[in-house]
Design an enzyme around this catalytic site. Structure first.
Site, PDB file in Angstrom:
ATOM      1  N   ASN A 207     -14.970 -17.928  18.717  1.00 52.54           N
ATOM      2  CA  ASN A 207     -14.189 -18.943  18.007  1.00 52.54           C
ATOM      3  C   ASN A 207     -12.704 -18.573  18.038  1.00 52.54           C
ATOM      4  O   ASN A 207     -12.318 -17.634  18.715  1.00 52.54           O
ATOM      5  CB  ASN A 207     -14.708 -19.117  16.576  1.00 52.54           C
ATOM      6  CG  ASN A 207     -14.549 -17.850  15.775  1.00 52.54           C
ATOM      7  OD1 ASN A 207     -13.447 -17.361  15.582  1.00 52.54           O
ATOM      8  ND2 ASN A 207     -15.661 -17.277  15.322  1.00 52.54           N
ATOM      9  N   ASP A 276     -21.609 -18.182  13.146  1.00 49.44           N
ATOM     10  CA  ASP A 276     -22.812 -18.476  12.357  1.00 49.44           C
ATOM     11  C   ASP A 276     -24.078 -18.443  13.207  1.00 49.44           C
ATOM     12  O   ASP A 276     -25.177 -18.307  12.675  1.00 49.44           O
ATOM     13  CB  ASP A 276     -22.676 -19.859  11.705  1.00 49.44           C
ATOM     14  CG  ASP A 276     -21.704 -19.809  10.525  1.00 49.44           C
ATOM     15  OD1 ASP A 276     -21.783 -18.844   9.747  1.00 49.44           O
ATOM     16  OD2 ASP A 276     -20.868 -20.723  10.394  1.00 49.44           O
ATOM     17  N   LYS A 286     -26.695 -13.112  35.387  1.00 48.54           N
ATOM     18  CA  LYS A 286     -25.727 -14.212  35.311  1.00 48.54           C
ATOM     19  C   LYS A 286     -26.418 -15.526  35.657  1.00 48.54           C
ATOM     20  O   LYS A 286     -27.119 -15.619  36.683  1.00 48.54           O
ATOM     21  CB  LYS A 286     -24.589 -13.928  36.301  1.00 48.54           C
ATOM     22  CG  LYS A 286     -23.494 -14.949  36.252  1.00 48.54           C
ATOM     23  CD  LYS A 286     -22.401 -14.613  37.256  1.00 48.54           C
ATOM     24  CE  LYS A 286     -21.461 -15.787  37.358  1.00 48.54           C
ATOM     25  NZ  LYS A 286     -20.553 -15.673  38.496  1.00 48.54           N
ATOM     26  N   PHE A 324     -13.278 -15.683   2.271  1.00 44.08           N
ATOM     27  CA  PHE A 324     -12.450 -16.825   2.641  1.00 44.08           C
ATOM     28  C   PHE A 324     -13.388 -18.015   2.814  1.00 44.08           C
ATOM     29  O   PHE A 324     -14.582 -17.843   3.058  1.00 44.08           O
ATOM     30  CB  PHE A 324     -11.736 -16.569   3.976  1.00 44.08           C
ATOM     31  CG  PHE A 324     -10.445 -15.805   3.850  1.00 44.08           C
ATOM     32  CD1 PHE A 324     -10.432 -14.488   3.423  1.00 44.08           C
ATOM     33  CD2 PHE A 324      -9.237 -16.402   4.174  1.00 44.08           C
ATOM     34  CE1 PHE A 324      -9.236 -13.783   3.316  1.00 44.08           C
ATOM     35  CE2 PHE A 324      -8.042 -15.716   4.077  1.00 44.08           C
ATOM     36  CZ  PHE A 324      -8.043 -14.398   3.647  1.00 44.08           C
ATOM     37  N   LYS A 338     -19.220 -21.477  -2.052  1.00 42.75           N
ATOM     38  CA  LYS A 338     -19.337 -20.202  -1.319  1.00 42.75           C
ATOM     39  C   LYS A 338     -19.089 -19.007  -2.247  1.00 42.75           C
ATOM     40  O   LYS A 338     -19.721 -17.968  -2.114  1.00 42.75           O
ATOM     41  CB  LYS A 338     -18.363 -20.184  -0.127  1.00 42.75           C
ATOM     42  CG  LYS A 338     -18.840 -21.091   1.000  1.00 42.75           C
ATOM     43  CD  LYS A 338     -17.907 -21.133   2.192  1.00 42.75           C
ATOM     44  CE  LYS A 338     -18.468 -22.082   3.240  1.00 42.75           C
ATOM     45  NZ  LYS A 338     -17.541 -22.413   4.313  1.00 42.75           N
ATOM     46  N   LYS A 342     -22.294 -16.505  -2.404  1.00 43.81           N
ATOM     47  CA  LYS A 342     -22.133 -15.184  -1.771  1.00 43.81           C
ATOM     48  C   LYS A 342     -21.864 -14.095  -2.808  1.00 43.81           C
ATOM     49  O   LYS A 342     -21.561 -12.961  -2.455  1.00 43.81           O
ATOM     50  CB  LYS A 342     -21.009 -15.248  -0.728  1.00 43.81           C
ATOM     51  CG  LYS A 342     -21.371 -16.173   0.451  1.00 43.81           C
ATOM     52  CD  LYS A 342     -20.231 -16.356   1.433  1.00 43.81           C
ATOM     53  CE  LYS A 342     -20.475 -17.565   2.320  1.00 43.81           C
ATOM     54  NZ  LYS A 342     -20.714 -17.244   3.718  1.00 43.81           N
TER      55      LYS A 342
HETATM   56  O1  PMT Z   1      -7.795 -14.487  12.372  1.00 41.88           O
HETATM   57  P1  PMT Z   1      -6.771 -15.612  12.263  1.00 41.88           P
HETATM   58  O2  PMT Z   1      -6.478 -16.260  13.597  1.00 41.88           O
HETATM   59  O3  PMT Z   1      -5.535 -15.159  11.532  1.00 41.88           O
HETATM   60  O4  PMT Z   1      -7.416 -16.783  11.370  1.00 41.88           O
HETATM   61  C1  PMT Z   1      -7.609 -16.604  10.008  1.00 41.88           C
HETATM   62  C2  PMT Z   1      -8.897 -17.294   9.520  1.00 41.88           C
HETATM   63  C3  PMT Z   1      -8.747 -18.800   9.675  1.00 41.88           C
HETATM   64  C4  PMT Z   1     -10.095 -16.813  10.356  1.00 41.88           C
HETATM   65  C5  PMT Z   1      -9.075 -16.889   8.001  1.00 41.88           C
HETATM   66  O5  PMT Z   1      -7.947 -17.331   7.278  1.00 41.88           O
HETATM   67  C6  PMT Z   1     -10.329 -17.516   7.411  1.00 41.88           C
HETATM   68  O6  PMT Z   1     -10.310 -18.610   6.881  1.00 41.88           O
HETATM   69  N1  PMT Z   1     -11.477 -16.761   7.518  1.00 41.88           N
HETATM   70  C7  PMT Z   1     -12.789 -17.254   7.130  1.00 41.88           C
HETATM   71  C8  PMT Z   1     -13.402 -17.970   8.302  1.00 41.88           C
HETATM   72  C9  PMT Z   1     -14.834 -18.436   8.048  1.00 41.88           C
HETATM   73  O7  PMT Z   1     -15.688 -18.110   8.820  1.00 41.88           O
HETATM   74  O8  PMT Z   1     -15.007 -19.101   6.942  1.00 41.88           O
HETATM   75  P2  PMT Z   1     -16.464 -19.710   6.467  1.00 41.88           P
HETATM   76  O9  PMT Z   1     -16.099 -20.702   5.452  1.00 41.88           O
HETATM   77  O10 PMT Z   1     -17.280 -20.133   7.631  1.00 41.88           O
HETATM   78  O11 PMT Z   1     -17.177 -18.468   5.796  1.00 41.88           O
HETATM   79  C10 PMT Z   1     -17.035 -18.170   4.409  1.00 41.88           C
HETATM   80  C11 PMT Z   1     -16.975 -16.671   4.210  1.00 41.88           C
HETATM   81  O12 PMT Z   1     -18.212 -16.086   4.613  1.00 41.88           O
HETATM   82  C12 PMT Z   1     -15.893 -15.990   5.020  1.00 41.88           C
HETATM   83  O13 PMT Z   1     -15.328 -14.962   4.234  1.00 41.88           O
HETATM   84  C13 PMT Z   1     -16.645 -15.413   6.204  1.00 41.88           C
HETATM   85  O14 PMT Z   1     -16.039 -14.197   6.663  1.00 41.88           O
HETATM   86  C14 PMT Z   1     -18.009 -15.127   5.627  1.00 41.88           C
HETATM   87  N2  PMT Z   1     -19.117 -15.250   6.577  1.00 41.88           N
HETATM   88  C15 PMT Z   1     -19.333 -16.406   7.254  1.00 41.88           C
HETATM   89  C16 PMT Z   1     -20.388 -16.519   8.119  1.00 41.88           C
HETATM   90  C17 PMT Z   1     -21.220 -15.403   8.313  1.00 41.88           C
HETATM   91  N3  PMT Z   1     -22.238 -15.461   9.160  1.00 41.88           N
HETATM   92  N4  PMT Z   1     -20.988 -14.270   7.645  1.00 41.88           N
HETATM   93  C18 PMT Z   1     -19.949 -14.167   6.768  1.00 41.88           C
HETATM   94  O15 PMT Z   1     -19.728 -13.117   6.154  1.00 41.88           O
END
Ligand code: PMT
Length: 398
Positions: A207, A276, A286, A324, A338, A342
């Site tokens: 991503n 995810d 390949k 985040f 979230k 979490k």
């Molecule tokens: O790295 P940059 O280019 O500076 O970009 C910053 C950012 C946009 C990545 C950052 O600011 C941000 O928003 N990070 C969270 C991205 C995300 O995956 O968000 P989410 O809403 O899908 O997930 C919620 C939280 O669960 C996040 O803290 C994520 O790290 C966590 N998560 C998500 C999926 C997963 N399988 N495991 C997780 O721990």
């Protein structure tokens, strides 16, 4: 009061880069005293540094001082911080053994301010156990060191030994000049950037996460005295100074590392864009194109572990967890869900559709939401400043 930084330049090819550092420090209204060894003067002229620092460059132990003080003592007494950059293997050896046979080494011995050493040399020289022993000796005396960067060196060899980016040296100087140690003694684990999931031996899905947000958090936490573990997927960024960087590839790997360190942490921050999903069956070879252009290729995906959720389930007392939420709609509502699902203490709601927010930008626009439902909406700010605001909140929570 204006702070005075001594910049000691020794004879390495990276000496010329220090001109940029001196210019940056002067722009911050710091008083900069440049000292050069004889070797350094072969790579860059004292005149360049005199012009940029706005004061005489100190090079010679035997120049008569205009003031009554002996020159090296007079210089050493003025310093709030002494920086040796680039530091050659020879100069590190001299410092480790207390030699004082030229102006700069004499200032080092007479100096009582903190010292930051930035080595830069050929990889084999840097890895030489004698050089490493000398570095360890100085670390044990309380000298601060920055790790060299890796890359192609001026001697043609590829490896560790490059001078770190000037921006990183500058950050470290600013941190040492204004120590805010409110995270001293705390261990913080932060994840950052993207994760990657293999399709076959040459292809993967990923991503847009670059690591800018998470690396800024790691830098801020380290500058405030925390012991920082930064776990990131592939990122073009160099790890900030004084941070333990664990580089991973996939979400599963990231999860394993974070579970391993969880019990040793006081704070965990999830800034990574964790994938995810992963491919259900990674092809061993390949994957080939076929002549049949109408063929549709279907990739079967399975869910990755939700790292924060797994950590949240095992959350011990006193552990503070921050996540985040990267959202494109119903930002606050989704973020709140979230926070609860979490088991977090704070969530950083990030509307990634806004200009200047989210992935790969140098700025971000976020709203912080705590367990009590209180909101703090921050304006568009640099990711460094967003990181500082988040860490301020973490300190309050502690
Ligand atoms: O790295 P940059 O280019 O500076 O970009 C910053 C950012 C946009 C990545 C950052 O600011 C941000 O928003 N990070 C969270 C991205 C995300 O995956 O968000 P989410 O809403 O899908 O997930 C919620 C939280 O669960 C996040 O803290 C994520 O790290 C966590 N998560 C998500 C999926 C997963 N399988 N495991 C997780 O721990």
């Amino acid at each position: 009061m204006v702070k005075t930084v001594g910049i000691g330049i020794t004879g390495g090819i990276a000496s010329y880069k220090i001109a940029d550092l001196v210019s940056k420090l002067k722009k911050d209204d710091l008083d900069v005293i440049v000292m050069m060894t004889e070797g350094a003067s072969k790579f860059i002229t004292p005149l360049t540094l005199k012009t940029l620092s706005g004061r005489e460059v100190v090079t010679d132990l035997w120049t008569e001082s205009l003031e009554w003080k002996v020159q090296h003592i007079g210089v050493a007494e003025q310093l709030d911080l002494l920086v040796i950059a680039p530091a050659t293997a020879n100069f590190i050896a001299k410092m480790a053994h207390g030699l004082a046979d030229d102006l700069l080494s004499t200032v080092v011995v007479a100096n009582t301010a903190p010292v930051l050493v930035v080595p830069s040399m050929n990889t084999n020289m840097y890895n030489n156990p004698i050089v490493q022993d000398n570095i360890n000796t100085l670390v044990n005396y309380g000298y601060h060191f920055m790790d060299p960067d890796s890359g192609v060196l001026a001697c043609g060899v590829s490896g560790k030994g490059r001078l770190p980016e000037i921006a990183d040296i500058y950050q470290q100087i600013i941190a040492l000049l204004s120590p805010n140690n409110d995270l001293f003694g705390k261990r913080i684990m932060i994840n950052a950037g993207t994760t990657c999931e293999d399709i076959d031996p040459v292809r993967f899905i990923s991503n847009r996460g670059t690591g800018k947000m998470g690396f800024a958090l790691a830098r801020e936490a380290a500058q405030r005295g925390a012991d920082v573990i930064l776990v990131s997927g592939p990122s073009p960024l160099s790890a900030p100074p004084n941070v333990k960087h664990v580089s991973v590839w996939s979400a599963q790997e990231m999860c394993e590392i974070m579970l391993k360190y969880q019990s040793a942490c006081d704070v965990i921050i999830g800034a990574a864009a964790v994938g995810d999903f992963r491919i259900a069956n990674v092809a061993e070879q390949k994957m080939k194109k076929t002549e049949d252009k109408s063929r549709k290729l279907t990739l079967e995906l399975v869910e990755n572990p939700d790292i924060l959720k797994e950590l949240g389930k095992r959350k011990q007392d006193n552990l503070i967890m921050v996540g985040f939420a990267a959202e494109t709609e119903n930002v606050l509502e989704n973020a709140r869900k979230k926070l609860v699902s979490k088991n977090l203490d704070l969530i950083v709601a990030n509307d990634v559709t806004m200009e200047g927010a989210g992935f790969a930008t140098d700025t971000n626009i976020v709203t912080l939401i705590n367990r009590a439902g209180e909101l703090v909406a921050l304006p568009k700010m640099s990711k460094d400043m967003v990181a500082a605001a988040i860490i301020d909140r973490v300190v309050e929570l502690m």
